[in-house]
Design an enzyme around this catalytic site. Structure first.
Site, PDB file in Angstrom:
ATOM      1  N   ARG A  49     -19.434 -59.324 -42.105  1.00 54.50           N
ATOM      2  CA  ARG A  49     -19.529 -58.978 -43.427  1.00 54.50           C
ATOM      3  C   ARG A  49     -20.541 -57.889 -43.590  1.00 54.50           C
ATOM      4  NH1 ARG A  49     -18.409 -64.459 -44.396  1.00 54.50           N
ATOM      5  NH2 ARG A  49     -16.277 -64.719 -45.048  1.00 54.50           N
ATOM      6  N   LYS A  78     -19.841 -42.305 -45.085  1.00 47.22           N
ATOM      7  CA  LYS A  78     -18.675 -42.387 -45.082  1.00 47.22           C
ATOM      8  C   LYS A  78     -18.354 -43.126 -43.605  1.00 47.22           C
ATOM      9  CE  LYS A  78     -16.913 -39.091 -48.521  1.00 47.22           C
ATOM     10  NZ  LYS A  78     -15.917 -38.336 -48.787  1.00 47.22           N
ATOM     11  N   GLU A  95     -18.776 -26.460 -40.017  1.00 41.43           N
ATOM     12  CA  GLU A  95     -19.530 -27.248 -40.984  1.00 41.43           C
ATOM     13  C   GLU A  95     -20.955 -26.524 -41.486  1.00 41.43           C
ATOM     14  OE1 GLU A  95     -17.920 -29.557 -42.358  1.00 41.43           O
ATOM     15  OE2 GLU A  95     -16.317 -30.311 -41.038  1.00 41.43           O
ATOM     16  N   LYS A 119     -26.625 -31.536 -47.021  1.00 38.50           N
ATOM     17  CA  LYS A 119     -25.715 -32.748 -47.271  1.00 38.50           C
ATOM     18  C   LYS A 119     -26.565 -33.898 -47.919  1.00 38.50           C
ATOM     19  CE  LYS A 119     -22.326 -35.678 -46.037  1.00 38.50           C
ATOM     20  NZ  LYS A 119     -21.190 -36.034 -44.903  1.00 38.50           N
ATOM     21  N   GLU A 152     -18.943 -39.970 -54.556  1.00 38.07           N
ATOM     22  CA  GLU A 152     -17.831 -38.858 -54.858  1.00 38.07           C
ATOM     23  C   GLU A 152     -17.375 -39.047 -56.233  1.00 38.07           C
ATOM     24  OE1 GLU A 152     -15.920 -37.548 -51.199  1.00 38.07           O
ATOM     25  OE2 GLU A 152     -14.275 -37.072 -52.453  1.00 38.07           O
ATOM     26  N   ARG A 208     -20.218 -34.405 -54.803  1.00 38.24           N
ATOM     27  CA  ARG A 208     -19.662 -34.513 -53.210  1.00 38.24           C
ATOM     28  C   ARG A 208     -18.483 -34.026 -52.853  1.00 38.24           C
ATOM     29  NH1 ARG A 208     -21.269 -39.938 -49.584  1.00 38.24           N
ATOM     30  NH2 ARG A 208     -20.709 -38.904 -47.605  1.00 38.24           N
ATOM     31  N   ASN A 258     -15.698 -31.031 -49.302  1.00 40.99           N
ATOM     32  CA  ASN A 258     -14.227 -30.885 -49.152  1.00 40.99           C
ATOM     33  C   ASN A 258     -14.081 -29.559 -48.949  1.00 40.99           C
ATOM     34  OD1 ASN A 258     -14.172 -33.758 -48.583  1.00 40.99           O
ATOM     35  ND2 ASN A 258     -13.787 -33.819 -50.678  1.00 40.99           N
ATOM     36  N   HIS A 267     -11.362 -28.406 -46.719  1.00 38.70           N
ATOM     37  CA  HIS A 267     -10.762 -29.572 -45.885  1.00 38.70           C
ATOM     38  C   HIS A 267      -9.426 -30.140 -46.174  1.00 38.70           C
ATOM     39  CE1 HIS A 267     -14.616 -29.853 -44.606  1.00 38.70           C
ATOM     40  NE2 HIS A 267     -14.582 -31.170 -43.840  1.00 38.70           N
ATOM     41  N   HIS A 312      -7.318 -30.698 -43.231  1.00 39.06           N
ATOM     42  CA  HIS A 312      -6.774 -32.054 -42.898  1.00 39.06           C
ATOM     43  C   HIS A 312      -5.368 -31.958 -42.686  1.00 39.06           C
ATOM     44  CE1 HIS A 312     -10.383 -34.616 -44.329  1.00 39.06           C
ATOM     45  NE2 HIS A 312     -10.870 -34.085 -43.301  1.00 39.06           N
ATOM     46  N   HIS A 368     -11.178 -30.397 -35.194  1.00 40.66           N
ATOM     47  CA  HIS A 368     -11.606 -30.359 -36.796  1.00 40.66           C
ATOM     48  C   HIS A 368     -12.157 -29.105 -37.307  1.00 40.66           C
ATOM     49  CE1 HIS A 368     -12.862 -32.356 -40.383  1.00 40.66           C
ATOM     50  NE2 HIS A 368     -13.984 -32.335 -40.011  1.00 40.66           N
TER      51      HIS A 368
HETATM   52  N1  LIG Z   1     -18.014 -39.494 -41.950  1.00 38.18           N
HETATM   53  C1  LIG Z   1     -18.029 -38.118 -42.447  1.00 38.18           C
HETATM   54  O1  LIG Z   1     -18.674 -37.810 -43.551  1.00 38.18           O
HETATM   55  C2  LIG Z   1     -17.467 -37.235 -41.671  1.00 38.18           C
HETATM   56  C3  LIG Z   1     -17.663 -35.555 -42.136  1.00 38.18           C
HETATM   57  C4  LIG Z   1     -17.100 -34.990 -41.255  1.00 38.18           C
HETATM   58  C5  LIG Z   1     -16.314 -35.152 -40.098  1.00 38.18           C
HETATM   59  N2  LIG Z   1     -16.208 -36.450 -39.826  1.00 38.18           N
HETATM   60  C6  LIG Z   1     -15.305 -36.771 -38.675  1.00 38.18           C
HETATM   61  O2  LIG Z   1     -15.979 -36.671 -37.654  1.00 38.18           O
HETATM   62  C7  LIG Z   1     -14.987 -36.295 -36.560  1.00 38.18           C
HETATM   63  C8  LIG Z   1     -15.062 -35.296 -35.553  1.00 38.18           C
HETATM   64  O3  LIG Z   1     -16.405 -35.098 -34.973  1.00 38.18           O
HETATM   65  P1  LIG Z   1     -16.970 -34.198 -34.015  1.00 38.18           P
HETATM   66  O4  LIG Z   1     -16.520 -32.841 -33.900  1.00 38.18           O
HETATM   67  O5  LIG Z   1     -18.309 -34.689 -33.528  1.00 38.18           O
HETATM   68  O6  LIG Z   1     -15.906 -34.965 -32.566  1.00 38.18           O
HETATM   69  P2  LIG Z   1     -16.048 -35.864 -31.466  1.00 38.18           P
HETATM   70  O7  LIG Z   1     -16.892 -37.034 -31.733  1.00 38.18           O
HETATM   71  O8  LIG Z   1     -14.649 -35.997 -31.029  1.00 38.18           O
HETATM   72  O9  LIG Z   1     -17.130 -35.020 -30.334  1.00 38.18           O
HETATM   73  C9  LIG Z   1     -16.178 -34.074 -29.898  1.00 38.18           C
HETATM   74  C10 LIG Z   1     -16.321 -34.228 -28.310  1.00 38.18           C
HETATM   75  O10 LIG Z   1     -17.533 -33.726 -27.851  1.00 38.18           O
HETATM   76  C11 LIG Z   1     -18.203 -34.742 -26.827  1.00 38.18           C
HETATM   77  N3  LIG Z   1     -19.523 -34.891 -26.911  1.00 38.18           N
HETATM   78  C12 LIG Z   1     -20.261 -35.515 -28.085  1.00 38.18           C
HETATM   79  N4  LIG Z   1     -21.469 -35.158 -27.926  1.00 38.18           N
HETATM   80  C13 LIG Z   1     -21.529 -34.502 -26.772  1.00 38.18           C
HETATM   81  C14 LIG Z   1     -22.703 -33.827 -26.046  1.00 38.18           C
HETATM   82  N5  LIG Z   1     -23.940 -34.043 -26.579  1.00 38.18           N
HETATM   83  N6  LIG Z   1     -22.596 -33.084 -24.801  1.00 38.18           N
HETATM   84  C15 LIG Z   1     -21.240 -33.239 -24.421  1.00 38.18           C
HETATM   85  N7  LIG Z   1     -20.422 -33.618 -25.033  1.00 38.18           N
HETATM   86  C16 LIG Z   1     -20.277 -34.325 -26.110  1.00 38.18           C
HETATM   87  C17 LIG Z   1     -17.254 -36.094 -27.266  1.00 38.18           C
HETATM   88  O11 LIG Z   1     -17.116 -37.099 -26.122  1.00 38.18           O
HETATM   89  C18 LIG Z   1     -15.930 -35.343 -27.782  1.00 38.18           C
HETATM   90  O12 LIG Z   1     -15.007 -35.324 -26.658  1.00 38.18           O
HETATM   91  C19 LIG Z   1     -13.637 -36.280 -36.980  1.00 38.18           C
HETATM   92  O13 LIG Z   1     -13.103 -37.642 -37.086  1.00 38.18           O
HETATM   93  C20 LIG Z   1     -13.977 -36.182 -38.823  1.00 38.18           C
HETATM   94  O14 LIG Z   1     -13.057 -36.906 -39.483  1.00 38.18           O
HETATM   95  C21 LIG Z   1     -16.692 -37.368 -40.597  1.00 38.18           C
END
Ligand SMILES: NC(=O)c1ccc[n+]([C@@H]2O[C@H](COP(=O)([O-])OP(=O)(O)OC[C@H]3O[C@@H](n4cnc5c(N)ncnc54)[C@H](O)[C@@H]3O)[C@@H](O)[C@H]2O)c1
Length: 383
Positions: free
Chosen positions: A134, A156, A198, A240, A250, A255, A259, A262, A266, A280
């Site tokens: 929980r 999020k 971003e 942020k 939001e 907030r 987007n 986005h 998306h 992304h």
């Molecule tokens: N929660 C939120 O507010 C929010 C906001 C924006 C995006 N997101 C989400 O974030 C995700 C994308 O995140 P991302 O771009 O970090 O992708 P990811 O987590 O897939 O990382 C990208 C790649 O980089 C590699 N990697 C990570 N750190 C590394 C490092 N230091 N050295 C070498 N390789 C490394 C990972 O293994 C992966 O292959 C999406 O799912 C998106 O929806 C969430």
């Protein structure tokens, strides 16, 4: 603190941004050797907790050893759960397996999950923490540029379904965010560039001087020179945090400005199947360019501002056109259907973040479908 905005303190080689959320304030610490000292810090920040680390295979291979050693030195390491890298891990089957692994590691109510990776690990591990027993605490240790400036902050969490991205999830604020910018040096250039989209977003949505700074300094940010990379991370993380503090769930619309790009992005990501075909951040870069061009067409934004945005993305090597996505282009109908799945649809009406210029984003809650369809028809046509 107390005035509803994030505060920033620079001490030695660390910067701390306080996120004063009512009832669950936390700190974002940005610095350069935070991993090896994480155990000591966590022992004082979260006394009594033990820690299970969630990471992906790539990040674990590169960076888990010093984190594990520092937690072990404090007698606080429960073990690690390693998922496959990539968006596909944000799924029900992986979530189920992860929750079971965390229970097997012995995570109890007072313990803590560490999300050690990019946005995928952050969203997945944050979600798992929010439902495990929980709700247990989570510390975010972001290792991609995107995660350091965006996904690790704000609480999020979530996974994807066939219907779209992030449609299942929770708000679960971290107890601490530890962003070690040194780990970014092992990130591939393509991933760094995608995360940079971003960073640019914060300039475009509300900070025109920051965008101008990025136009001048992006090459040093990419090269990791003169503290400019860290300045970009800190400015973005603070932006942020400010938005999250002002509108955690939001509700006021502030907030929602995050987007920018986005809803288009998306839909493009869903079309490309959440694969390496389109990352992304790349999707978001195209999405932001579309938001600017559409705003120009609607008579809202000066054409020169849209041109600057396109030029900057092109300078840094980010895509700006739907046609840049390898393989077949989406049809207008497909794109509209995917946009309608996005959670920014309320009561059947599509909301879009549009702009009055660089640094002046706003939410248009009731977008007229006819001009948007016409616009997308032109944008989807082969160039
Ligand atoms: N929660 C939120 O507010 C929010 C906001 C924006 C995006 N997101 C989400 O974030 C995700 C994308 O995140 P991302 O771009 O970090 O992708 P990811 O987590 O897939 O990382 C990208 C790649 O980089 C590699 N990697 C990570 N750190 C590394 C490092 N230091 N050295 C070498 N390789 C490394 C990972 O293994 C992966 O292959 C999406 O799912 C998106 O929806 C969430």
């Amino acid at each position: 603190m107390g005035d509803g905005t994030a505060t920033l303190d620079q001490v030695g080689s660390e910067t701390t941004i306080d996120v004063p959320l009512a009832g669950r304030p936390y700190a974002i610490v940005i610095g350069e050797s935070l991993i090896a000292s994480a155990g000591e810090r966590l022992a004082t920040t979260l006394p009594g907790a033990r820690f299970a680390v969630v990471s992906d295979k790539t990040v674990a291979g590169l960076h888990l050893a010093p984190l594990k050693a520092s937690l072990e030195a404090q007698g606080l390491f429960l073990g690690s759960a390693i998922v496959a890298p990539g968006e596909a891990s944000k799924s029900f089957p992986v979530l189920e397996k992860l929750c079971e692994t965390l229970l097997e590691l012995g995570v109890e109510r007072g313990d803590c999950v560490i999300a050690f990776g990019g946005g995928v690990v952050g969203d997945l591990a944050g979600f798992a923490a929010s439902i495990l027993r929980r709700g247990v605490r989570v510390v975010q240790m972001p290792t991609t540029l995107l995660a350091q400036v965006d996904s690790s902050i704000g609480g999020k969490t979530g996974i994807d379904t066939r219907q779209g991205k992030n449609l299942i999830g929770t708000f679960h604020q971290p107890s601490l965010v530890l962003a070690d910018v040194a780990v970014l040096s092992t990130l591939s250039e393509r991933e760094f560039r995608a995360g940079y989209a971003e960073v640019v977003k914060y300039g475009l949505l509300g900070d025109a001087p920051f965008f101008a700074w990025l136009e001048q300094n992006w090459a040093d940010v990419f090269a990791g020179q003169d503290g400019k990379r860290r300045h970009a991370v800190e400015t973005s993380a603070r932006a942020k945090a400010d938005i999250v503090v002002a509108d955690e769930r939001e509700e006021s619309g502030l907030r929602a400005l995050l987007n920018l790009g986005h809803t288009f992005g998306h839909a493009l990501e869903a079309f490309a199947g959440y694969t390496d075909r389109l990352l992304h951040g790349e999707a978001i870069a195209i999405g932001m360019r579309l938001a600017f061009t559409y705003s120009v067409e609607q008579g809202l934004c000066p054409a020169d501002d849209a041109a600057r945005v396109t030029k900057h993305f092109t300078d840094v090597g980010l895509p700006t056109e739907i046609a840049a996505i390898p393989g077949d282009a989406p049809t207008t109908g497909e794109l509209l259907r995917l946009m309608a799945q996005d959670k920014k649809v309320k009561g059947g009406k599509l909301a879009l973040v549009l702009v009055r210029g660089i640094g002046q984003a706003f939410v248009e809650k009731d977008v007229s479908m006819e001009p948007l369809t016409d616009f997308l028809k032109r944008e989807c046509a082969p160039r």
